[in-house]
Scaffold this motif. Structure first.
Motif, PDB file in Angstrom:
ATOM      1  N   VAL A 166       0.838  -1.203   0.000  1.00 58.02           N
ATOM      2  CA  VAL A 166       0.000   0.000   0.000  1.00 58.02           C
ATOM      3  C   VAL A 166       0.870   1.248   0.000  1.00 58.02           C
ATOM      4  O   VAL A 166       0.623   2.210  -0.731  1.00 58.02           O
ATOM      5  CB  VAL A 166      -0.962  -0.006   1.208  1.00 58.02           C
TER       6      VAL A 166
ATOM      7  N   LEU B  55       0.829   4.168  -2.640  1.00 58.75           N
ATOM      8  CA  LEU B  55       0.737   5.582  -2.266  1.00 58.75           C
ATOM      9  C   LEU B  55       1.821   6.391  -2.968  1.00 58.75           C
ATOM     10  O   LEU B  55       1.570   7.469  -3.507  1.00 58.75           O
ATOM     11  CB  LEU B  55       0.880   5.755  -0.758  1.00 58.75           C
TER      12      LEU B  55
ATOM     13  N   ALA C 107     -13.766   6.770  -2.338  1.00 61.51           N
ATOM     14  CA  ALA C 107     -12.413   6.838  -1.796  1.00 61.51           C
ATOM     15  C   ALA C 107     -12.389   6.535  -0.315  1.00 61.51           C
ATOM     16  O   ALA C 107     -11.553   5.760   0.181  1.00 61.51           O
ATOM     17  CB  ALA C 107     -11.822   8.214  -2.060  1.00 61.51           C
ATOM     18  N   ILE C 108     -13.390   7.152   0.406  1.00 62.97           N
ATOM     19  CA  ILE C 108     -13.391   6.922   1.861  1.00 62.97           C
ATOM     20  C   ILE C 108     -13.728   5.477   2.181  1.00 62.97           C
ATOM     21  O   ILE C 108     -13.094   4.845   3.037  1.00 62.97           O
ATOM     22  CB  ILE C 108     -14.386   7.899   2.519  1.00 62.97           C
TER      23      ILE C 108
ATOM     24  N   ALA D  66     -10.692   3.481   1.668  1.00 59.94           N
ATOM     25  CA  ALA D  66      -9.745   3.672   2.770  1.00 59.94           C
ATOM     26  C   ALA D  66     -10.178   2.898   3.993  1.00 59.94           C
ATOM     27  O   ALA D  66      -9.355   2.276   4.685  1.00 59.94           O
ATOM     28  CB  ALA D  66      -9.613   5.151   3.088  1.00 59.94           C
TER      29      ALA D  66
ATOM     30  N   LEU E 162      -9.366  -0.685   3.444  1.00 58.83           N
ATOM     31  CA  LEU E 162      -7.932  -0.889   3.635  1.00 58.83           C
ATOM     32  C   LEU E 162      -7.581  -0.926   5.111  1.00 58.83           C
ATOM     33  O   LEU E 162      -6.795  -1.803   5.549  1.00 58.83           O
ATOM     34  CB  LEU E 162      -7.153   0.230   2.942  1.00 58.83           C
ATOM     35  N   ALA E 163      -8.181  -0.003   5.853  1.00 55.27           N
ATOM     36  CA  ALA E 163      -7.908   0.032   7.291  1.00 55.27           C
ATOM     37  C   ALA E 163      -8.293  -1.290   7.928  1.00 55.27           C
ATOM     38  O   ALA E 163      -7.563  -1.843   8.759  1.00 55.27           O
ATOM     39  CB  ALA E 163      -8.654   1.191   7.929  1.00 55.27           C
TER      40      ALA E 163
ATOM     41  N   VAL F 243      -5.740  -3.940   7.057  1.00 51.69           N
ATOM     42  CA  VAL F 243      -4.432  -3.795   7.684  1.00 51.69           C
ATOM     43  C   VAL F 243      -4.497  -4.042   9.186  1.00 51.69           C
ATOM     44  O   VAL F 243      -3.587  -4.639   9.765  1.00 51.69           O
ATOM     45  CB  VAL F 243      -3.863  -2.391   7.383  1.00 51.69           C
ATOM     46  N   THR F 244      -5.555  -3.641   9.810  1.00 41.58           N
ATOM     47  CA  THR F 244      -5.541  -3.690  11.276  1.00 41.58           C
ATOM     48  C   THR F 244      -6.112  -4.971  11.859  1.00 41.58           C
ATOM     49  O   THR F 244      -5.854  -5.266  13.022  1.00 41.58           O
ATOM     50  CB  THR F 244      -6.332  -2.511  11.858  1.00 41.58           C
TER      51      THR F 244
ATOM     52  N   ASN G  97      -1.543  -3.123  14.358  1.00 41.87           N
ATOM     53  CA  ASN G  97      -1.099  -2.042  13.473  1.00 41.87           C
ATOM     54  C   ASN G  97      -2.070  -0.873  13.473  1.00 41.87           C
ATOM     55  O   ASN G  97      -2.338  -0.269  12.439  1.00 41.87           O
ATOM     56  CB  ASN G  97      -0.965  -2.549  12.022  1.00 41.87           C
ATOM     57  N   ARG G  98      -2.599  -0.609  14.625  1.00 32.77           N
ATOM     58  CA  ARG G  98      -3.613   0.465  14.637  1.00 32.77           C
ATOM     59  C   ARG G  98      -3.071   1.755  14.039  1.00 32.77           C
ATOM     60  O   ARG G  98      -3.693   2.371  13.171  1.00 32.77           O
ATOM     61  CB  ARG G  98      -4.044   0.762  16.079  1.00 32.77           C
TER      62      ARG G  98
ATOM     63  N   THR H 198      -0.321   2.359  12.194  1.00 28.03           N
ATOM     64  CA  THR H 198       0.087   2.265  10.795  1.00 28.03           C
ATOM     65  C   THR H 198      -1.124   2.208   9.895  1.00 28.03           C
ATOM     66  O   THR H 198      -1.212   2.914   8.874  1.00 28.03           O
ATOM     67  CB  THR H 198       0.939   0.998  10.574  1.00 28.03           C
ATOM     68  N   GLY H 199      -2.070   1.321  10.268  1.00 28.64           N
ATOM     69  CA  GLY H 199      -3.261   1.154   9.442  1.00 28.64           C
ATOM     70  C   GLY H 199      -4.024   2.476   9.329  1.00 28.64           C
ATOM     71  O   GLY H 199      -4.394   2.882   8.222  1.00 28.64           O
ATOM     72  N   GLY H 200      -4.182   3.108  10.455  1.00 28.96           N
ATOM     73  CA  GLY H 200      -4.914   4.382  10.438  1.00 28.96           C
ATOM     74  C   GLY H 200      -4.214   5.403   9.563  1.00 28.96           C
ATOM     75  O   GLY H 200      -4.833   6.054   8.710  1.00 28.96           O
TER      76      GLY H 200
ATOM     77  N   LEU I   2      -2.112   4.897   7.162  1.00 31.82           N
ATOM     78  CA  LEU I   2      -2.180   4.527   5.753  1.00 31.82           C
ATOM     79  C   LEU I   2      -3.535   4.894   5.167  1.00 31.82           C
ATOM     80  O   LEU I   2      -3.618   5.511   4.102  1.00 31.82           O
ATOM     81  CB  LEU I   2      -1.935   3.019   5.599  1.00 31.82           C
ATOM     82  N   ALA I   3      -4.590   4.479   5.879  1.00 33.82           N
ATOM     83  CA  ALA I   3      -5.940   4.725   5.371  1.00 33.82           C
ATOM     84  C   ALA I   3      -6.183   6.223   5.235  1.00 33.82           C
ATOM     85  O   ALA I   3      -6.681   6.686   4.198  1.00 33.82           O
ATOM     86  CB  ALA I   3      -6.958   4.109   6.311  1.00 33.82           C
TER      87      ALA I   3
ATOM     88  N   GLY J 175      -3.932   8.547   4.893  1.00 36.42           N
ATOM     89  CA  GLY J 175      -3.119   9.075   3.797  1.00 36.42           C
ATOM     90  C   GLY J 175      -3.732   8.764   2.459  1.00 36.42           C
ATOM     91  O   GLY J 175      -3.835   9.640   1.588  1.00 36.42           O
ATOM     92  N   LEU J 176      -4.173   7.513   2.289  1.00 34.23           N
ATOM     93  CA  LEU J 176      -4.769   7.108   1.016  1.00 34.23           C
ATOM     94  C   LEU J 176      -6.007   7.949   0.730  1.00 34.23           C
ATOM     95  O   LEU J 176      -6.148   8.510  -0.372  1.00 34.23           O
ATOM     96  CB  LEU J 176      -5.119   5.617   1.073  1.00 34.23           C
ATOM     97  N   ALA J 177      -6.859   8.031   1.753  1.00 34.02           N
ATOM     98  CA  ALA J 177      -8.112   8.781   1.565  1.00 34.02           C
ATOM     99  C   ALA J 177      -7.812  10.228   1.181  1.00 34.02           C
ATOM    100  O   ALA J 177      -8.375  10.755   0.205  1.00 34.02           O
ATOM    101  CB  ALA J 177      -8.934   8.718   2.837  1.00 34.02           C
TER     102      ALA J 177
END
Lengths: 703, 99, 167
Positions: free
Chosen positions: A692, A696, B12-13, B16, B19-20, B23-24, C89-90, C92-94, C96-97, C99-101
């Motif tokens: 990811v 980015l 997009a949201i 995201a 993705l969150a 990942v988490t 990974n709270r 990091t995940g947050g 990343l999300a 940033g992506l958004a």
């Protein structure tokens, strides 16, 4: 390659039979080597049968060869480049005569040894080496090629070494064997030189081919040119002859290489009879006969002079010996000298004649001496006495106890002395005539020094008579000196007697010539003829003059030699007849004049060699070793130390710089790996986060 | 009328958020749900862009749905297999690389 | 009028998705997912894509959600304590999300797109079907084969037989 007659000569029945003669003793050698000690006796008896067969075949072939031309078979052994090397077998009259002699003497020695060596520890070894020796000796006689002859020549040297050193635990025997071997090597060096020159000039070593090639070659303006135009300086021709002669000198114990022969008496007595009387030492003379036609005048003169010197020195050395065998050994040297006189004066046939007569009577003498030694040995064994069984000072009066041995010893002695009616007279008389004729002819052209040869030869006749009569008197007459009584001394057994009788019969003059006073009537000289010299620069006319001159003075020579024999014998009788004061003094070692010491020590030749050759060589080697340790070793050490130092420096560089670079790169890669590994540890989330992140970044790039 | 950007913002949201989740979360089923969410977010885009008589976007969305169905089926089957083997669907523990 | 529906359903979709992100109970998450899908379906309708909306309801809600719930039940995630799964990974995940958004939103804002055009196409579904069987027949057939393979593959992977074979 020279264009000679065909290289390949087919096998005939005669040459094949000759191969059988060669193979039989070798089989005997193998048999005696391979059987276990338990069957040693049977194997040795089998060897005797082999020798009987071999002798029989050789007699058959001899009778065939005597009628006509020699049989020659030859094949191509190997080819190297354009040169074909041949090997083959030549059965000529002289060769077959010697083959018969070798076979018969070897057979007699085989039989004799059955008794003589009965209780010896090395019985098996002894017989196997006897076989090897006979095989190699026959090889020399029958081979047609110098290189093959040389190979057998070396084998003879080897087996002689082995047989002399038969009692190798005895220091003296081991030393004598070594001495014989080494002295022979000196001669071999000459042999090799001679062969090399011949090869260089003619590219062949086949004797028949060499004769043809030598006949085609010619001398022009100091150059020696072959029929094919190959050129060498003339001195090489002489060098070749001298080299080959040196080979014969070594093997036949001529001056100055005769020192090994007396020492070789350390071997068993039958071996002395076989090797050092009849065969091996005759090899040199026979070999000179093979290459006779290749020699030039200079070489022949050298041979004649060396021969006469040897004859005289050997005879003188024989005068004062104590050991019964040593007397015979020096006598052998002396007689071989006669043969070389024959070779040198161009009377090759006479030399061979003396070779054969000598082979038989000397073998008889040795075996009779062996019989005496055997008898005394048995006595010492029975009575638990300890005395030197070969020392003539311990003997005496054996005539009554060993009548047959005495009779044979006497016959052989008379033959050796050259008394008319015996074989020695014929051949020695002939040789003396030849030497006189030679000296007369040469002195006509101003070479007065050539008279030295007949003078020494005649002196030797008297000396021979002296030492032989002395020996007979010491051994068989007077009082027995080793013990009080002579009881227990027995005549030797049948197996010893038979060979003795056969050999003694061969020493009678009638066997060799119907008229025992004139060698010209001998059948031997009818079948053997002197080959014409083919060496360039040899005037054949001289040969006829020599023969003519010898014929003129023959009667005179005979009378003179008989007179000299009587003179020498009478002198010996006067001095050594029983119950004289001189004899008593001699036995108590008081009569040691400088002259007799000189004789006893063989002209101090050994000491001379010790001083002139051995000591300087030792000195040189010692100083060489000192140079070695002090200079070369040190230099080597310094080089070594420098090397070690450099190695240390290089090692340091290696460890700290090169290894450092490598270690650093390993360290670097390791760390990178650790970092890379942290991304790759099987955590799915990690992968996702990473990808990811990359996405980015790509988006950032696009935007 | 709805501005087209707003569809994209929502998409997009939503993406995201998916993705969150991916990942988490440790649980594999949660991760799978996140993936479905992300696919749906993409679909919104496709649908929104095919306005005005154009059909390609809708067709693409249809194919995405089909593939998503296949993905879900296979993904769940894999989760079952993993569960049988490791007795867990915790992605942190489903790991044979020894560290 | 439709704007309100759009923002309502859009907000609902985002909210339910956010619930999935923060809930620890897997069944709650599954139901929230259903809600999200429904809201997205509404968005499709608002974008004049009725056929896609129907397909979404049929496949996602009728198929995938059922599958997910089956998966939850078959892996004992319902009964055991494991059904409450903690987060990793709270941060990091947050990040990343977020940033992506933000990046995507920034990009969208820079694009300057127009308004959604009014749809007035009654035979849209018919055209869709025609193009599927004409211009898009190859992807259509490939998708069919893909589904078949997925069906077989899923059945094979999930079956007990595989496990026995492995042992």
């Amino acid at each position: 390659m020279l264009a000679y007659s065909p290289l390949y000569l087919p096998w005939t029945s005669v040459t094949l039979l000759s191969v059988v003669i060669l193979v039989l003793p070798f089989t005997s050698f193998l048999l005696n080597t391979l059987v276990t000690n338990r069957y040693a006796r049977q194997a040795s008896i089998a060897s005797c049968f082999f020798m009987v067969l071999s002798s029989f075949i050789s007699v058959v072939i001899l009778l065939d060869v005597m009628k006509g031309v020699p049989h020659h078979s030859r094949f191509i052994w190997f080819s190297a480049g354009t040169i074909d090397f041949t090997a083959g077998l030549l059965a000529g009259t002289a060769a077959m005569l010697l083959t018969v002699t070798v076979n018969v003497v070897s057979l007699l020695v085989h039989l004799y040894s059955l008794v003589y060596m009965r209780d010896d520890e090395g019985y098996k070894r002894y017989y196997s080496f006897l076989g090897l020796f006979t095989f190699s000796m026959l090889g020399i006689v029958l081979a047609d090629n110098l290189l093959i002859i040389f190979m057998f020549w070396e084998l003879v040297g080897l087996s002689s070494y082995l047989l002399i050193g038969h009692w190798y635990t005895k220091e003296a025997a081991a030393r004598a064997a070594r001495k014989a071997f080494i002295v022979n090597r000196i001669g071999d060096a000459g042999f090799i030189i001679g062969m090399s020159v011949l090869w260089m000039q003619f590219q062949t070593l086949d004797i028949e081919m060499l004769k043809v090639a030598m006949g085609q070659s010619y001398v022009n303006d100091g150059l020696w040119i072959t029929g094919l135009g190959h050129t060498l300086e003339l001195k090489w021709l002489t060098l070749m002859g001298l080299g080959l002669f040196l080979g014969a000198v070594g093997k036949s114990a001529q001056f100055p290489l005769q020192v090994w022969l007396p020492d070789a008496m350390e071997g068993p007595t039958p071996v002395s009879a076989l090797i050092h009387a009849a065969t091996m030492v005759a090899a040199g003379v026979f070999f000179m006969g093979r290459v006779f036609v290749l020699l030039n005048v200079e070489v022949l003169s050298v041979i004649a002079i060396i021969g006469s010197i040897t004859a005289f020195m050997g005879a003188v050395a024989a005068l004062a010996q104590h050991d019964i065998k040593k007397v015979l050994a020096y006598s052998t040297i002396s007689q071989l000298g006669y043969m070389f006189i024959g070779v040198g004066t161009g009377a090759m046939d006479l030399a061979l004649f003396h070779l054969f007569t000598h082979a038989f009577f000397k073998a008889a003498l040795f075996l009779a001496a062996g019989s005496v030694i055997f008898g005394l040995h048995e006595l010492a064994h029975q009575k638990k006495l300890s005395f030197d069984t070969q020392d003539m000072r311990n003997m005496g009066g054996l005539r009554s106890k060993m009548p047959l041995t005495f009779a044979i010893y006497s016959i052989s002695t008379l033959a050796l002395m050259g008394v008319p009616m015996f074989s020695g007279f014929l051949s020695k008389d002939a040789l003396l005539s030849a030497s006189v004729g030679w000296a007369m002819t040469l002195s006509e052209s101003g070479m007065v020094w050539s008279y030295i040869v007949p003078i020494l030869a005649f002196l030797t006749v008297a000396l021979t008579a002296f030492y032989m009569i002395r020996q007979v008197l010491l051994v068989f007459f007077g009082r027995f000196r080793a013990a009080e009584k002579m009881e227990g001394i027995m005549e030797s057994p049948m197996l010893i007697k038979v060979p003795l009788i056969i050999l003694a019969v061969m020493s009678i003059g009638f066997v060799w010539s119907l008229n025992p006073f004139d060698y010209n009537t001998s059948w031997f000289l009818d079948v053997i003829s002197v080959p014409d010299m083919v060496t360039p620069g040899v005037d054949l006319a001289i040969k006829f003059e020599i023969v003519k001159a010898s014929g003129q003075y023959h009667i005179l020579v005979s009378v003179a030699s008989v007179l000299l024999v009587i003179l020498g014998g009478a002198l010996a009788w006067y001095r050594f007849k029983p119950n004289t004061s001189y004899l008593a003094e001699y036995l108590s070692d008081k009569a040691s004049s400088p002259m007799s010491r000189l004789s006893l020590n063989n002209w101090y030749l050994d000491e001379a060699y010790q001083r002139v050759i051995v000591l300087p060589v030792n000195l040189i080697s010692r100083s060489a070793s000192r140079v070695e340790t002090n200079v070369i070793d040190r230099a080597v050490n310094v080089v070594g130390i420098v090397n070690v130092l450099i190695a240390y420096i290089i090692g340091w560089l290696d460890r700290n710089i090169i290894d450092g670079i490598i270690n650093f790169s390993v360290f670097f890669v390791d760390k990178v790996g650790v970092i890379a590994k942290s991304f790759q540890r099987g955590k799915i989330h990690g992968y996702i986060i990473l990808s990811v992140l990359c996405i980015l970044l790509i988006i950032l790039l696009i935007l | 009328m709805i501005p087209l950007e707003h569809f994209y913002f929502i998409s997009a949201i939503l993406f995201a958020l998916g993705l969150a989740i991916v990942v988490t979360r440790r649980n594999a089923i949660f991760v799978l749900m996140g993936v479905e969410l992300m696919l749906n977010a993409a679909n919104i885009n496709f649908v929104a862009i095919s306005h005005g008589g154009k059909l390609e976007g809708q067709l693409f969305a249809l194919f995405v749905i089909v593939v998503a169905a296949a993905e879900a089926a296979v993904g769940l089957a894999i989760i079952l297999a993993v569960y049988r083997r490791f007795k867990t669907i915790n992605l942190d523990k489903v790991n044979e690389i020894t560290d | 009028m439709t704007e309100y529906f759009f923002y309502f359903f859009g907000g609902m979709a985002l909210l339910s998705a956010g619930f999935i992100l923060f809930t620890r109970h897997i069944l709650h998450a599954a139901f929230a997912l259903v809600l999200t899908f429904l809201c997205v379906t509404a968005l499709y309708i608002l974008a004049n894509a009725e056929f896609v909306a129907v397909t979404q309801i049929m496949i996602y809600i009728g198929g995938i959600i059922v599958l997910v719930i089956f998966g939850v039940m078959l892996t004992n995630e319902m009964s055991g304590k494991n059904n409450e799964s903690s987060a990793v990974n709270r941060f990091t995940g947050g990040a990343l999300a977020l940033g992506l958004a933000s990046l995507l939103c920034y990009g969208i804002m820079r694009m300057n797109l127009g308004l959604l055009k009014e749809a007035s196409d009654p035979d849209q579904v018919q055209r869709l079907g025609e193009s599927l069987l004409t211009d898009f027949v190859l992807p259509f057939e490939v998708a069919a084969i893909l589904l078949l393979m997925a069906l077989i593959g899923a059945a094979v992977i999930a079956s007990d037989k595989l496990k026995k074979d492995q042992e």
